[in-house]
Design a protein around this motif. Structure first.
Motif, PDB file in Angstrom:
ATOM      1  N   TYR A  15     -25.512 -61.046  43.524  1.00  0.00           N
ATOM      2  CA  TYR A  15     -25.704 -60.467  44.849  1.00  0.00           C
ATOM      3  C   TYR A  15     -26.611 -59.251  44.776  1.00  0.00           C
ATOM      4  O   TYR A  15     -26.797 -58.636  43.723  1.00  0.00           O
ATOM      5  CB  TYR A  15     -24.370 -60.122  45.513  1.00  0.00           C
ATOM      6  CG  TYR A  15     -23.610 -58.935  44.954  1.00  0.00           C
ATOM      7  CD1 TYR A  15     -23.903 -57.632  45.369  1.00  0.00           C
ATOM      8  CD2 TYR A  15     -22.569 -59.112  44.045  1.00  0.00           C
ATOM      9  CE1 TYR A  15     -23.194 -56.547  44.881  1.00  0.00           C
ATOM     10  CE2 TYR A  15     -21.848 -58.039  43.555  1.00  0.00           C
ATOM     11  CZ  TYR A  15     -22.167 -56.750  43.977  1.00  0.00           C
ATOM     12  OH  TYR A  15     -21.466 -55.676  43.502  1.00  0.00           O
ATOM     13  N   GLY A  16     -27.186 -58.911  45.922  1.00  0.00           N
ATOM     14  CA  GLY A  16     -27.989 -57.705  46.069  1.00  0.00           C
ATOM     15  C   GLY A  16     -27.547 -56.980  47.324  1.00  0.00           C
ATOM     16  O   GLY A  16     -27.300 -57.616  48.355  1.00  0.00           O
ATOM     17  N   SER A  33     -32.862 -70.617  50.873  1.00  0.00           N
ATOM     18  CA  SER A  33     -33.578 -69.338  50.832  1.00  0.00           C
ATOM     19  C   SER A  33     -34.626 -69.202  51.925  1.00  0.00           C
ATOM     20  O   SER A  33     -34.851 -68.114  52.461  1.00  0.00           O
ATOM     21  CB  SER A  33     -34.260 -69.171  49.469  1.00  0.00           C
ATOM     22  OG  SER A  33     -33.322 -69.104  48.438  1.00  0.00           O
ATOM     23  N   ILE A  42     -31.332 -68.817  44.889  1.00  0.00           N
ATOM     24  CA  ILE A  42     -32.296 -67.810  45.357  1.00  0.00           C
ATOM     25  C   ILE A  42     -33.204 -67.406  44.193  1.00  0.00           C
ATOM     26  O   ILE A  42     -32.728 -67.040  43.118  1.00  0.00           O
ATOM     27  CB  ILE A  42     -31.575 -66.565  45.906  1.00  0.00           C
ATOM     28  CG1 ILE A  42     -30.685 -66.947  47.097  1.00  0.00           C
ATOM     29  CG2 ILE A  42     -32.586 -65.497  46.329  1.00  0.00           C
ATOM     30  CD1 ILE A  42     -29.825 -65.801  47.616  1.00  0.00           C
ATOM     31  N   TYR A  50     -36.201 -65.048  42.270  1.00  0.00           N
ATOM     32  CA  TYR A  50     -36.411 -63.608  42.097  1.00  0.00           C
ATOM     33  C   TYR A  50     -37.240 -63.023  43.238  1.00  0.00           C
ATOM     34  O   TYR A  50     -36.869 -62.013  43.849  1.00  0.00           O
ATOM     35  CB  TYR A  50     -37.105 -63.369  40.750  1.00  0.00           C
ATOM     36  CG  TYR A  50     -37.486 -61.936  40.478  1.00  0.00           C
ATOM     37  CD1 TYR A  50     -36.546 -61.020  40.025  1.00  0.00           C
ATOM     38  CD2 TYR A  50     -38.800 -61.501  40.666  1.00  0.00           C
ATOM     39  CE1 TYR A  50     -36.901 -59.699  39.764  1.00  0.00           C
ATOM     40  CE2 TYR A  50     -39.163 -60.188  40.414  1.00  0.00           C
ATOM     41  CZ  TYR A  50     -38.207 -59.293  39.962  1.00  0.00           C
ATOM     42  OH  TYR A  50     -38.558 -57.992  39.708  1.00  0.00           O
ATOM     43  N   ALA A  85     -35.487 -63.065  46.608  1.00  0.00           N
ATOM     44  CA  ALA A  85     -34.493 -61.989  46.660  1.00  0.00           C
ATOM     45  C   ALA A  85     -35.163 -60.660  47.009  1.00  0.00           C
ATOM     46  O   ALA A  85     -34.629 -59.868  47.807  1.00  0.00           O
ATOM     47  CB  ALA A  85     -33.763 -61.882  45.326  1.00  0.00           C
ATOM     48  N   PHE A 139     -27.805 -59.963  50.122  1.00  0.00           N
ATOM     49  CA  PHE A 139     -27.722 -61.397  49.849  1.00  0.00           C
ATOM     50  C   PHE A 139     -26.657 -61.679  48.803  1.00  0.00           C
ATOM     51  O   PHE A 139     -26.311 -60.815  47.985  1.00  0.00           O
ATOM     52  CB  PHE A 139     -29.075 -61.959  49.383  1.00  0.00           C
ATOM     53  CG  PHE A 139     -29.499 -61.496  48.009  1.00  0.00           C
ATOM     54  CD1 PHE A 139     -29.043 -62.140  46.856  1.00  0.00           C
ATOM     55  CD2 PHE A 139     -30.355 -60.410  47.860  1.00  0.00           C
ATOM     56  CE1 PHE A 139     -29.426 -61.710  45.597  1.00  0.00           C
ATOM     57  CE2 PHE A 139     -30.745 -59.971  46.602  1.00  0.00           C
ATOM     58  CZ  PHE A 139     -30.279 -60.623  45.464  1.00  0.00           C
ATOM     59  N   ASP A 194     -26.100 -64.986  46.136  1.00  0.00           N
ATOM     60  CA  ASP A 194     -26.471 -66.312  45.632  1.00  0.00           C
ATOM     61  C   ASP A 194     -25.191 -66.948  45.106  1.00  0.00           C
ATOM     62  O   ASP A 194     -24.705 -66.613  44.027  1.00  0.00           O
ATOM     63  CB  ASP A 194     -27.515 -66.185  44.524  1.00  0.00           C
ATOM     64  CG  ASP A 194     -28.024 -67.541  44.044  1.00  0.00           C
ATOM     65  OD1 ASP A 194     -27.320 -68.556  44.259  1.00  0.00           O
ATOM     66  OD2 ASP A 194     -29.113 -67.596  43.451  1.00  0.00           O
TER      67      ASP A 194
END
Length: 372
Positions: free
Chosen positions: A270-271, A290, A309, A311, A314, A324, A326
């Protein structure tokens, strides 16, 4: 006797084949529709372990989410493991049916199952609408005494919204007619003017249901020649598509933990811009979604959940202000218990004598190592 065709017919009433993408090879991949079925297995994919399980369990029909053949075959021999699977299916007379993007897009299908799993509110929007059916106004005139039978026959074949059911309009009037030579009137006598109390009934019908509804109307209506008219409306009917947006009320780390536990996966990525932020509007998109994150943002989502997802995607999500998660592709394994449950319902409704088996041999291919 239950056949492969009987089971496909019920699945495609729930997830119509016309909802599938043009590139998607859904449908009956192996076998024939007249094959007898006593045992059905539901699986996410066909792989060597799943096939062995099916053979050991003496399965007649496998229903998968992902089609096993995407590219054209030049040869069918045992020189590679995938083609050997196809040979083994044929050798053991196991039919295989795949419901992929049609099940993704269906109302109450994969994306709603995923939304249910993260406890999203029932008031949801579709992230990406792929199809919107035309809608028709059906008006029919029926004698008062026969009204209820006609209403019930029509309503049985109409799909309503999540919040309202059995919707129609009714008004009363007097019908006038004179049967002529050769007629076989349900009411009145040939050559004599007749009048009778009638109800005017109006229904909204989706395009895909119109033919079935009209057939039901004609079967239930007492008149030799039922009087009805059908008008296409400018407003759209039932919408179908991928992803769901709704209210959840959790932070990104909380939802990441919830997903790991609910879907029994080894890890998620996650981000986040703020680990303490509670997201009211969340979007979830089954599989590899995505490319639809901007559509989710336009519908108010501040957290986007999907699989696979990349790079750079993201980075784009974070630049757009979205958190987000994933969740991987294997989370679509939710189709196994949920579709098996659907098949159990169909079996009871149709009086099938079949057993339904949920595949147990498949697991997430990915394992995760994290820095301690």
């Amino acid at each position: 006797m239950t056949t492969v065709g009987d089971i496909i017919s019920q699945i495609e009433q729930f997830a119509p084949s016309h909802l599938a993408e043009d590139w998607d090879p859904i449908g009956l991949i192996f076998g024939t529709k007249d094959q007898r079925v006593s045992k059905v297995m539901v699986a996410l994919d066909l792989d060597q372990d799943t096939l062995k399980e099916a053979i050991d369990q003496e399965i007649d029909l496998i229903v998968t989410h992902h089609p096993p053949i995407f590219n054209k075959l030049q040869t069918l021999n045992g020189e590679d493991p995938r083609r050997q699977q196809y040979i083994d299916l044929i050798k053991h007379d196991v039919a295989l049916y795949a419901a992929h993007t049609n099940l993704d897009a269906a109302t109450g299908g994969v994306n709603d199952w995923l939304a249910d799993a993260i406890e999203m509110s029932s008031n949801r929007e579709i992230v990406t609408v792929t199809r919107q059916e035309a809608q028709y106004q059906l008006t029919v005139f029926v004698p008062e005494a026969e009204k209820q039978a006609v209403v019930e026959a029509i309503l049985e074949h109409i799909t309503f919204s999540a919040h309202y059911a059995d919707v129609y309009y009714e008004s009363s009037g007097i019908g006038h007619f004179t049967p002529t030579a050769g007629a076989d009137p349900a009411i009145g006598t040939v050559g004599e003017a007749e009048q009778t109390a009638e109800s005017r009934l109006e229904f909204l019908v989706n395009e895909s249901e119109l033919s079935t509804v009209l057939q039901a109307l004609r079967g239930a209506h007492p008149y030799e020649e039922p009087v009805y008219n059908v008008v296409q409306l400018q407003s759209g009917g039932q919408a179908y598509g991928y992803g769901r947006v709704g209210t959840v009320g959790k932070s990104t780390p909380e939802l990441a933990q919830h997903i790991m536990k609910t879907f029994d996966v080894s890890g998620v990525r996650y981000g986040t811009h703020d680990e303490t932020r509670v997201h009211e509007r969340v979007a979830i998109f089954g599989g590899a979604g995505s490319s639809s994150f901007e559509a989710a943002k336009q519908k108010g989502a501040t957290l986007y959940i999907t699989g696979d997802i990349s790079y750079h995607t993201a980075q784009d999500m974070m630049r757009a202000g979205l958190d987000f998660i994933d969740m991987g592709h294997y989370t679509e394994h939710i189709i196994v218990p949920r579709l098996a449950e659907k098949l159990e319902t169909f079996s009871q409704e149709q009086n099938w004598s079949i057993k339904i088996h949920e595949a147990t041999s498949q697991s997430d291919m990915f394992q995760y190592i994290s820095k301690q």
